[in-house]
Scaffold this motif. Structure first.
Motif, PDB file in Angstrom:
ATOM      1  N   ALA A   1      42.654  56.513  10.287  1.00  0.00           N
ATOM      2  CA  ALA A   1      41.973  57.870   9.845  1.00  0.00           C
ATOM      3  C   ALA A   1      40.667  57.643   9.633  1.00  0.00           C
ATOM      4  CB  ALA A   1      42.854  58.249   8.417  1.00  0.00           C
ATOM      5  N   ILE A   2      40.224  58.545  10.146  1.00  0.00           N
ATOM      6  CA  ILE A   2      38.414  58.637  10.087  1.00  0.00           C
ATOM      7  C   ILE A   2      37.880  59.958   9.912  1.00  0.00           C
ATOM      8  CG2 ILE A   2      36.193  58.047  11.016  1.00  0.00           C
ATOM      9  CD1 ILE A   2      37.802  55.982  13.077  1.00  0.00           C
ATOM     10  N   PRO A   3      37.089  60.056   8.667  1.00  0.00           N
ATOM     11  CA  PRO A   3      36.813  61.707   8.340  1.00  0.00           C
ATOM     12  C   PRO A   3      35.927  62.392   9.247  1.00  0.00           C
ATOM     13  CG  PRO A   3      36.416  60.270   6.378  1.00  0.00           C
ATOM     14  CD  PRO A   3      36.870  59.283   7.823  1.00  0.00           C
ATOM     15  N   TYR A   4      35.843  63.424   9.489  1.00  0.00           N
ATOM     16  CA  TYR A   4      34.616  64.237  10.020  1.00  0.00           C
ATOM     17  C   TYR A   4      33.626  64.500   9.452  1.00  0.00           C
ATOM     18  CZ  TYR A   4      37.834  65.219  14.091  1.00  0.00           C
ATOM     19  OH  TYR A   4      38.481  64.692  15.215  1.00  0.00           O
ATOM     20  N   ALA A   5      32.275  64.606   9.612  1.00  0.00           N
ATOM     21  CA  ALA A   5      31.336  64.680   8.838  1.00  0.00           C
ATOM     22  C   ALA A   5      31.529  66.210   8.444  1.00  0.00           C
ATOM     23  CB  ALA A   5      29.882  64.707   9.615  1.00  0.00           C
ATOM     24  N   LYS A   6      31.902  67.272   9.073  1.00  0.00           N
ATOM     25  CA  LYS A   6      32.114  68.482   8.716  1.00  0.00           C
ATOM     26  C   LYS A   6      33.505  69.012   9.273  1.00  0.00           C
ATOM     27  CE  LYS A   6      29.643  70.843  12.528  1.00  0.00           C
ATOM     28  NZ  LYS A   6      30.911  71.493  13.035  1.00  0.00           N
ATOM     29  N   PRO A   7      34.190  69.627   8.762  1.00  0.00           N
ATOM     30  CA  PRO A   7      35.657  70.124   9.318  1.00  0.00           C
ATOM     31  C   PRO A   7      35.413  71.434  10.650  1.00  0.00           C
ATOM     32  CG  PRO A   7      35.127  71.609   7.504  1.00  0.00           C
ATOM     33  CD  PRO A   7      34.060  70.494   7.466  1.00  0.00           C
ATOM     34  N   LEU A   8      36.211  71.008  11.608  1.00  0.00           N
ATOM     35  CA  LEU A   8      36.160  72.135  12.738  1.00  0.00           C
ATOM     36  C   LEU A   8      37.346  72.826  12.339  1.00  0.00           C
ATOM     37  CD1 LEU A   8      35.308  72.890  15.549  1.00  0.00           C
ATOM     38  CD2 LEU A   8      37.042  71.143  16.367  1.00  0.00           C
ATOM     39  N   ARG A   9      36.771  74.142  12.261  1.00  0.00           N
ATOM     40  CA  ARG A   9      37.749  75.193  12.155  1.00  0.00           C
ATOM     41  C   ARG A   9      37.938  76.378  13.293  1.00  0.00           C
ATOM     42  NH1 ARG A   9      34.373  74.929   7.235  1.00  0.00           N
ATOM     43  NH2 ARG A   9      35.703  74.348   5.363  1.00  0.00           N
ATOM     44  N   PHE A  10      39.110  76.624  13.399  1.00  0.00           N
ATOM     45  CA  PHE A  10      39.510  77.602  14.612  1.00  0.00           C
ATOM     46  C   PHE A  10      40.854  78.134  14.150  1.00  0.00           C
ATOM     47  CE2 PHE A  10      40.335  73.032  15.069  1.00  0.00           C
ATOM     48  CZ  PHE A  10      41.667  72.898  15.469  1.00  0.00           C
ATOM     49  N   ALA A  11      41.392  79.190  15.177  1.00  0.00           N
ATOM     50  CA  ALA A  11      42.238  80.177  14.745  1.00  0.00           C
ATOM     51  C   ALA A  11      43.626  79.412  14.298  1.00  0.00           C
ATOM     52  CB  ALA A  11      42.553  81.125  15.789  1.00  0.00           C
ATOM     53  N   SER A  12      43.902  78.275  14.989  1.00  0.00           N
ATOM     54  CA  SER A  12      45.041  77.871  14.716  1.00  0.00           C
ATOM     55  C   SER A  12      45.231  76.649  13.694  1.00  0.00           C
ATOM     56  CB  SER A  12      45.838  77.236  16.003  1.00  0.00           C
ATOM     57  OG  SER A  12      44.906  76.368  16.850  1.00  0.00           O
ATOM     58  N   GLY A  13      44.228  76.343  13.251  1.00  0.00           N
ATOM     59  CA  GLY A  13      43.919  75.304  12.044  1.00  0.00           C
ATOM     60  C   GLY A  13      42.804  74.884  11.914  1.00  0.00           C
TER      61      GLY A  13
ATOM     62  N   VAL B   1      31.978  74.987  19.476  1.00  0.00           N
ATOM     63  CA  VAL B   1      31.292  75.503  18.092  1.00  0.00           C
ATOM     64  C   VAL B   1      32.460  76.248  17.378  1.00  0.00           C
ATOM     65  CG1 VAL B   1      29.632  76.935  17.231  1.00  0.00           C
ATOM     66  CG2 VAL B   1      29.125  75.578  19.035  1.00  0.00           C
ATOM     67  N   GLY B   2      32.893  75.700  16.248  1.00  0.00           N
ATOM     68  CA  GLY B   2      34.027  76.219  15.268  1.00  0.00           C
ATOM     69  C   GLY B   2      33.504  77.413  14.291  1.00  0.00           C
ATOM     70  N   PHE B   3      34.384  77.843  13.670  1.00  0.00           N
ATOM     71  CA  PHE B   3      34.435  78.737  12.848  1.00  0.00           C
ATOM     72  C   PHE B   3      33.281  78.651  11.900  1.00  0.00           C
ATOM     73  CE2 PHE B   3      38.816  80.871  13.244  1.00  0.00           C
ATOM     74  CZ  PHE B   3      38.455  81.421  14.872  1.00  0.00           C
ATOM     75  N   ALA B   4      32.397  79.628  11.483  1.00  0.00           N
ATOM     76  CA  ALA B   4      31.483  79.503  10.420  1.00  0.00           C
ATOM     77  C   ALA B   4      30.529  80.765  10.563  1.00  0.00           C
ATOM     78  CB  ALA B   4      30.423  78.507  10.807  1.00  0.00           C
ATOM     79  N   PRO B   5      29.721  80.994   9.585  1.00  0.00           N
ATOM     80  CA  PRO B   5      28.761  82.251   9.700  1.00  0.00           C
ATOM     81  C   PRO B   5      28.047  82.205  10.952  1.00  0.00           C
ATOM     82  CG  PRO B   5      28.820  81.486   7.346  1.00  0.00           C
ATOM     83  CD  PRO B   5      29.446  80.546   8.251  1.00  0.00           C
ATOM     84  N   ALA B   6      27.679  83.316  11.361  1.00  0.00           N
ATOM     85  CA  ALA B   6      26.773  83.099  12.918  1.00  0.00           C
ATOM     86  C   ALA B   6      25.626  82.445  12.759  1.00  0.00           C
ATOM     87  CB  ALA B   6      26.447  84.533  13.257  1.00  0.00           C
TER      88      ALA B   6
END
Length: 367
Positions: free
Chosen positions: A12-24, A135-140
């Protein structure tokens, strides 16, 4: 090259920031390092990245199926008996990333034994691929800032934009902001991860028609059979089937039914052997392919670029080879680097996967 041992090591290795998308959402790379050992002292390696919301696999299930079912079935076979290996793996339904990691580890052994890069054994078309970045979900404004940073630092000029939010107009605004900031020479395509209805997807595509999108991927669920065909028929850009086309049979179904007009090939779910079958299907039917990403770490990315660079049709478009940039660390002794928007295969025999033992000891989850 008889198989004498198989390891499935969770890490297990953390991400520097989460990647967000429609399925998870992914915050930690909870993957499995798969190693196949032979009686001649060769070890093949690959990575299995579980995606429970897409394929139903978890880190625990991958370790369990390899340790309890696959390893006992494969011990005693040789690395050359790939057809026999797949016949035994296919007795068990599902478990695509576990099966794929075993397949790729065997190819790694073959490359080492032959003294050749695996990419050369697979086809040897080129030694590098252009890279696209998701490029994952975030403000534009945040999505624009990330894309600009990736372009400026790594030279990447193709971006896959995650869409599928509600209301769909948020994603339309983000795509417009990205096009305005990045200019006309950057390739943009969208991936809905099944998040929209067909009607919302149709509205979004109409409102994005002037942006020159390269592809659209999985905007609505494959189970919306008639609605999806209706959506694809009215589109002027290729529709990529990804999570709806995880086997050669599903590829045939999606293409011949009119539910897709292009295919995402992911070595993390079809290995090298089945990925070649899928690629040849697409070539025979005259449809485009894109090398996709299972949110792979550097090990999985090495596998993807080895396959993509091996084939002309797989290397036409930029491959999704950059998600490891968002991880805080990895297991390789020599980290991958994206230079001038491209990623090279590793020279030398096999896949070039050299695991740092200290990092593996730090991140493994079974001790």
């Amino acid at each position: 090259m008889k198989i004498v041992g198989i390891e499935a090591i969770p890490f297990a290795i953390p991400y520097a920031k989460p990647l967000r998308f429609a399925s998870g959402e992914v915050r930690i790379a909870e993957h499995v390092l798969v190693r196949v050992h032979t009686d001649e002292g060769l070890t093949g390696s690959a990575e299995a990245p579980p995606r429970p919301y897409t394929y139903g696999e978890t880190q625990e299930s991958i370790v369990a199926v390899i340790d309890k079912i696959f390893a006992p079935q494969l011990l005693g076979l040789t690395a050359l008996e790939r057809a026999a290996v797949h016949e035994r793996l296919d007795r068990t339904v599902g478990n695509p990333t576990a099966k794929s990691a075993l397949d790729m580890a065997l190819w790694d052994i073959l490359g080492q034994a032959a003294g050749m890069p695996v990419s050369g054994l697979l086809g040897g078309y080129t030694d590098r691929m252009r890279v696209s970045h998701m490029v994952g979900f975030a403000p534009a404004a945040e999505m624009v800032a990330e894309a600009e940073r990736i372009r400026d630092v790594h030279g990447i000029t193709t971006f896959k934009v995650k869409v599928g939010r509600h209301p769909y107009t948020d994603d339309v605004a983000a795509c417009r902001a990205l096009r305005e900031a990045l200019g006309p020479d950057v390739d943009l395509y969208i991936d809905g991860n099944r998040g929209w209805s067909a009607s919302d997807a149709a509205r979004a595509l109409r409102e994005l028609a002037d942006l020159g999108l390269t592809f659209a991927e999985e905007l609505c669920p494959a189970d919306d059979v008639l609605a999806r065909r209706w959506l694809v028929r009215q589109s002027t850009i290729p529709f990529i089937a990804d999570e709806s086309a995880t086997t050669p049979a599903e590829v045939t179904r999606e293409l011949l039914s009119g539910a897709a007009t292009a295919i995402s090939v992911k070595t993390a779910r079809t290995g090298f052997s089945t990925s070649q079958r899928v690629l040849h299907q697409c070539e025979g039917l005259g449809v485009e392919v894109v090398m996709g990403n299972q949110i792979d770490g550097q090990i999985g990315t090495l596998c993807s670029v080895a396959f993509g660079a091996a084939h002309r049709s797989a290397s036409v478009h930029a491959g999704e080879l950059s998600n490891f940039l968002d991880m805080t660390d990895d297991l390789l002794t020599e980290p991958l680097t994206v230079e001038s928007g491209t990623l090279r295969i590793r020279e030398g025999a096999g896949l070039g996967i050299d695991i740092d033992p200290e990092k593996l000891a730090r991140y493994r989850q079974d001790r």
